[in-house]
Design an enzyme around this catalytic site. Structure first.
Site, mmCIF file in Angstrom:
data_model
loop_
_atom_site.group_PDB
_atom_site.id
_atom_site.type_symbol
_atom_site.label_atom_id
_atom_site.label_comp_id
_atom_site.label_asym_id
_atom_site.label_seq_id
_atom_site.Cartn_x
_atom_site.Cartn_y
_atom_site.Cartn_z
ATOM 1 N N ASN A 212 0.800 -1.202 0.127
ATOM 2 C CA ASN A 212 0.192 -0.198 0.172
ATOM 3 C C ASN A 212 0.996 1.091 0.060
ATOM 4 O O ASN A 212 2.121 1.198 0.011
ATOM 5 C CB ASN A 212 -0.932 0.101 1.303
ATOM 6 C CG ASN A 212 -0.075 -0.021 2.389
ATOM 7 O OD1 ASN A 212 0.544 1.138 2.831
ATOM 8 N ND2 ASN A 212 -0.321 -1.025 3.294
ATOM 9 N N ASP A 281 -4.636 -6.451 5.565
ATOM 10 C CA ASP A 281 -5.614 -7.107 6.235
ATOM 11 C C ASP A 281 -5.537 -8.654 5.642
ATOM 12 O O ASP A 281 -5.680 -9.562 6.538
ATOM 13 C CB ASP A 281 -6.857 -6.514 5.934
ATOM 14 C CG ASP A 281 -7.168 -5.544 6.625
ATOM 15 O OD1 ASP A 281 -6.613 -5.213 7.967
ATOM 16 O OD2 ASP A 281 -7.396 -4.243 6.096
ATOM 17 N N LYS A 291 7.701 -17.440 -10.480
ATOM 18 C CA LYS A 291 6.928 -16.301 -10.897
ATOM 19 C C LYS A 291 5.965 -16.781 -12.085
ATOM 20 O O LYS A 291 6.184 -17.740 -12.800
ATOM 21 C CB LYS A 291 8.006 -15.674 -12.001
ATOM 22 C CG LYS A 291 7.337 -14.343 -12.869
ATOM 23 C CD LYS A 291 8.336 -13.813 -13.628
ATOM 24 C CE LYS A 291 7.605 -12.364 -14.251
ATOM 25 N NZ LYS A 291 8.219 -12.011 -15.265
ATOM 26 N N PRO A 309 -3.023 -11.701 10.826
ATOM 27 C CA PRO A 309 -3.190 -11.517 12.313
ATOM 28 C C PRO A 309 -3.312 -9.793 12.549
ATOM 29 O O PRO A 309 -2.583 -9.124 11.572
ATOM 30 C CB PRO A 309 -1.990 -11.891 13.015
ATOM 31 C CG PRO A 309 -0.864 -12.096 12.051
ATOM 32 C CD PRO A 309 -1.642 -12.174 10.819
ATOM 33 N N ASP A 310 -4.176 -9.491 13.608
ATOM 34 C CA ASP A 310 -4.401 -8.228 13.770
ATOM 35 C C ASP A 310 -3.196 -7.748 14.811
ATOM 36 O O ASP A 310 -3.219 -8.123 16.072
ATOM 37 C CB ASP A 310 -5.731 -7.783 14.213
ATOM 38 C CG ASP A 310 -5.826 -6.084 14.190
ATOM 39 O OD1 ASP A 310 -5.090 -5.752 14.993
ATOM 40 O OD2 ASP A 310 -6.759 -5.617 13.975
ATOM 41 N N ILE A 311 -2.174 -7.183 14.367
ATOM 42 C CA ILE A 311 -0.972 -6.995 15.749
ATOM 43 C C ILE A 311 -1.608 -6.317 16.684
ATOM 44 O O ILE A 311 -1.457 -6.365 17.947
ATOM 45 C CB ILE A 311 0.142 -6.277 14.766
ATOM 46 C CG1 ILE A 311 0.607 -7.017 13.458
ATOM 47 C CG2 ILE A 311 1.102 -6.169 15.930
ATOM 48 C CD1 ILE A 311 1.482 -6.353 12.779
ATOM 49 N N PHE A 327 -3.687 3.887 15.272
ATOM 50 C CA PHE A 327 -3.953 4.749 14.190
ATOM 51 C C PHE A 327 -4.910 4.325 13.227
ATOM 52 O O PHE A 327 -5.275 3.122 12.945
ATOM 53 C CB PHE A 327 -2.668 4.817 13.180
ATOM 54 C CG PHE A 327 -1.928 6.110 13.911
ATOM 55 C CD1 PHE A 327 -1.034 5.744 14.953
ATOM 56 C CD2 PHE A 327 -1.680 7.179 13.201
ATOM 57 C CE1 PHE A 327 -0.293 6.990 15.788
ATOM 58 C CE2 PHE A 327 -0.948 8.350 13.816
ATOM 59 C CZ PHE A 327 -0.129 8.043 14.931
ATOM 60 N N LYS A 345 -10.696 -2.740 18.894
ATOM 61 C CA LYS A 345 -9.419 -3.075 19.119
ATOM 62 C C LYS A 345 -9.055 -3.211 20.637
ATOM 63 O O LYS A 345 -7.956 -3.556 20.943
ATOM 64 C CB LYS A 345 -8.450 -2.351 18.578
ATOM 65 C CG LYS A 345 -8.861 -2.387 16.679
ATOM 66 C CD LYS A 345 -7.341 -2.458 15.835
ATOM 67 C CE LYS A 345 -8.033 -2.527 14.332
ATOM 68 N NZ LYS A 345 -6.939 -3.115 13.612
HETATM 69 O O1 C5P Z 1 -8.100 -2.071 11.265
HETATM 70 P P1 C5P Z 1 -7.417 -0.891 10.683
HETATM 71 O O2 C5P Z 1 -6.312 -1.320 9.539
HETATM 72 O O3 C5P Z 1 -7.787 0.323 9.949
HETATM 73 O O4 C5P Z 1 -6.632 -0.379 12.037
HETATM 74 C C1 C5P Z 1 -5.661 0.343 11.997
HETATM 75 C C2 C5P Z 1 -4.807 0.313 13.351
HETATM 76 O O5 C5P Z 1 -4.562 -1.338 13.662
HETATM 77 C C3 C5P Z 1 -3.526 0.605 13.180
HETATM 78 O O6 C5P Z 1 -2.835 0.917 14.343
HETATM 79 C C4 C5P Z 1 -2.601 -0.515 12.353
HETATM 80 O O7 C5P Z 1 -1.104 -0.290 12.693
HETATM 81 C C5 C5P Z 1 -3.441 -1.712 13.339
HETATM 82 N N1 C5P Z 1 -3.341 -2.802 12.554
HETATM 83 C C6 C5P Z 1 -2.576 -4.017 13.111
HETATM 84 N N2 C5P Z 1 -2.540 -5.166 12.403
HETATM 85 C C7 C5P Z 1 -3.792 -5.374 11.252
HETATM 86 C C8 C5P Z 1 -4.174 -4.220 10.740
HETATM 87 C C9 C5P Z 1 -4.010 -3.211 11.534
HETATM 88 O O8 C5P Z 1 -2.011 -3.864 13.793
HETATM 89 N N3 C5P Z 1 -3.493 -6.689 10.556
#
Ligand code: C5P
Length: 404
Positions: A212, A281, A291, A309-311, A327, A345
């Site tokens: 991105n 995501d 390739k 995973p959502d960190i 953020f 979150k």
């Molecule tokens: O869900 P979204 O991407 O909009 O959320 C943004 C926040 O979540 C940011 O702080 C981003 O660094 C964190 N994030 C994360 N892991 C992910 C997606 C988002 O830590 N997979």
């Protein structure tokens, strides 16, 4: 660096004899570009390495070299010059000058104005490695530190004399960073801050991938501001083209999974986590190991995606989480989505980027979402905003009253 972040600061820049005097031309440029006014004073020896004319042109002020300079009406250059200063920086600081400072010797303009000062003194040593390691120099440096004088560097590496070792003067950029850091209030002293920044890169095959437009600027600016506020800072960065902020420990990763693993490994040692990265995501389920080629029948490739995973959420869910800050960049209705996201979150503070597209830009405008409501901060360049956000975070730490 923030636009004009040293505006209003007046520095006396004292130069002593050494080949590193050439670095002070660049340092002067960096300081004045940041808005500081710089009054150069040189020892006789320094003028053998670079001329006062050069330093006058770069600082925009006449240079002082003598205690007996007739331009000072009351003939008290040593008092007048040091009284106006917010700090005196001696760069390069020679072996001899460090020895004089440690013993309070005042036998020329520069040494006299150091003894007569009522402002902080920073020294940036530059000398041959044997001179630096000499027990007398080490004793003198220990004395200077004990006297409350800031010693910046020295660096290690190749020296002008051809030898290799400790004693090189810090590069101008590093010296600038150390000076800029010196002026920031230490509101995160003793704190440990872990951040993520930049995009992630999710491979499709060995040469292609999905990423991105995050530049990493906001996360890097926050890492720099946290370091300048006195914190130990660990920055886990996705692929970005940015220099590591001075004094920050940087770990480079590519994918969301790698970023997650790096964060989860480090997080037990940290008391603040700031997730600034624009984490992908989804990733493709099976990364092709070759390739992907066009086929004769022009069939389009298909990919199956799985969720990353959502960190931030994983960190916030830990049994003893650090203070977590998220953020959010939304394409619309930030006021609603920002607070929703904060709650989803489970973080105490979420910073929402106002405006549809802040990626890559140098300035930004944000809203702070927290349980008690939303607060808008004024638009500013990302570094100025980073300092403001670090102050907001410091104020909200559960034991904030323990720090000054
Ligand atoms: O869900 P979204 O991407 O909009 O959320 C943004 C926040 O979540 C940011 O702080 C981003 O660094 C964190 N994030 C994360 N892991 C992910 C997606 C988002 O830590 N997979």
């Amino acid at each position: 660096m923030a636009t004009a972040e040293l505006t209003g600061k007046h520095l006396v820049l004292g130069m002593t004899g050494g080949i590193a005097c050439y670095k002070i031309a660049e340092l002067t440029r960096l300081l004045t570009k940041a808005g500081a006014t710089v009054q150069v004073a040189m020892t006789e020896a320094a003028t053998q390495f670079i001329t006062p004319v050069t330093m006058q042109a770069l600082s925009g002020r006449p240079v002082y070299t003598s205690q007996w300079d007739a331009r000072i009406p009351n003939n008290m250059a040593h008092i007048d010059l040091s009284r106006e200063a917010d700090a005196i920086v001696i760069a390069p600081a020679s072996t001899d000058f460090l020895a004089k400072l440690a013993h309070g010797i005042a036998d020329d303009l520069l040494s006299t104005l150091c003894v007569a000062r009522d402002c902080p003194l920073l020294v940036v040593p530059a000398m041959n490695r044997q001179m630096w390691m000499n027990p007398a120099t080490q004793r003198n440096v220990a004395q200077l530190r004990a006297d409350g004088i800031e010693v910046l560097g020295p660096d290690s590496g190749a020296q002008a004399c051809g030898e290799v070792g400790d004693g090189r003067m810090l590069e101008p950029e590093a010296t600038y960073e150390a000076i800029a850091s010196f002026f920031q209030p230490k509101i995160l002293a003793g704190r440990r801050v872990l951040l993520t920044a930049g995009p992630t890169f999710e491979p499709l095959d060995p040469v292609r991938g999905i990423t991105n437009r995050s530049s990493g600027k906001m996360g890097f600016a926050l890492a720099r501001a946290a370091q300048q506020a006195g914190a130990d800072v660990h920055l886990v960065a996705g692929p970005v083209a940015l220099d590591t902020p001075w004094g920050v420990l940087r770990e480079d990763v590519q994918t969301a999974q790698q970023m997650h693993d790096a964060v989860m490994r480090a997080v037990p040692d940290y008391d603040i986590f700031i997730g600034v990265a624009a984490v992908a995501d989804w990733r493709v389920d099976q990364v092709s190991d070759h390739k992907i080629k066009k086929t004769a029948d022009k069939a389009l490739p298909t990919f199956t995606f799985v969720e990353n995973p959502d960190i931030l959420a994983s960190v916030a869910k830990l049994p003893h989480p650090p203070f977590c800050v998220g953020f959010a960049a939304e394409s619309g209705n930030l006021e609603v989505h920002g607070e929703e996201k904060r709650v989803r979150k489970s973080v105490p503070l979420l910073i929402g980027n106002l405006g549809p597209q802040t990626f890559g830009l140098d300035d930004n405008e944000v809203i702070l979402f927290e349980a008690k409501g939303a607060t808008r901060l004024p638009r500013a360049d990302k570094q100025t905003l980073a300092h403001a956000l670090i102050a907001e975070i410091a104020r909200r730490l559960p034991d904030a009253s323990l720090i000054s």
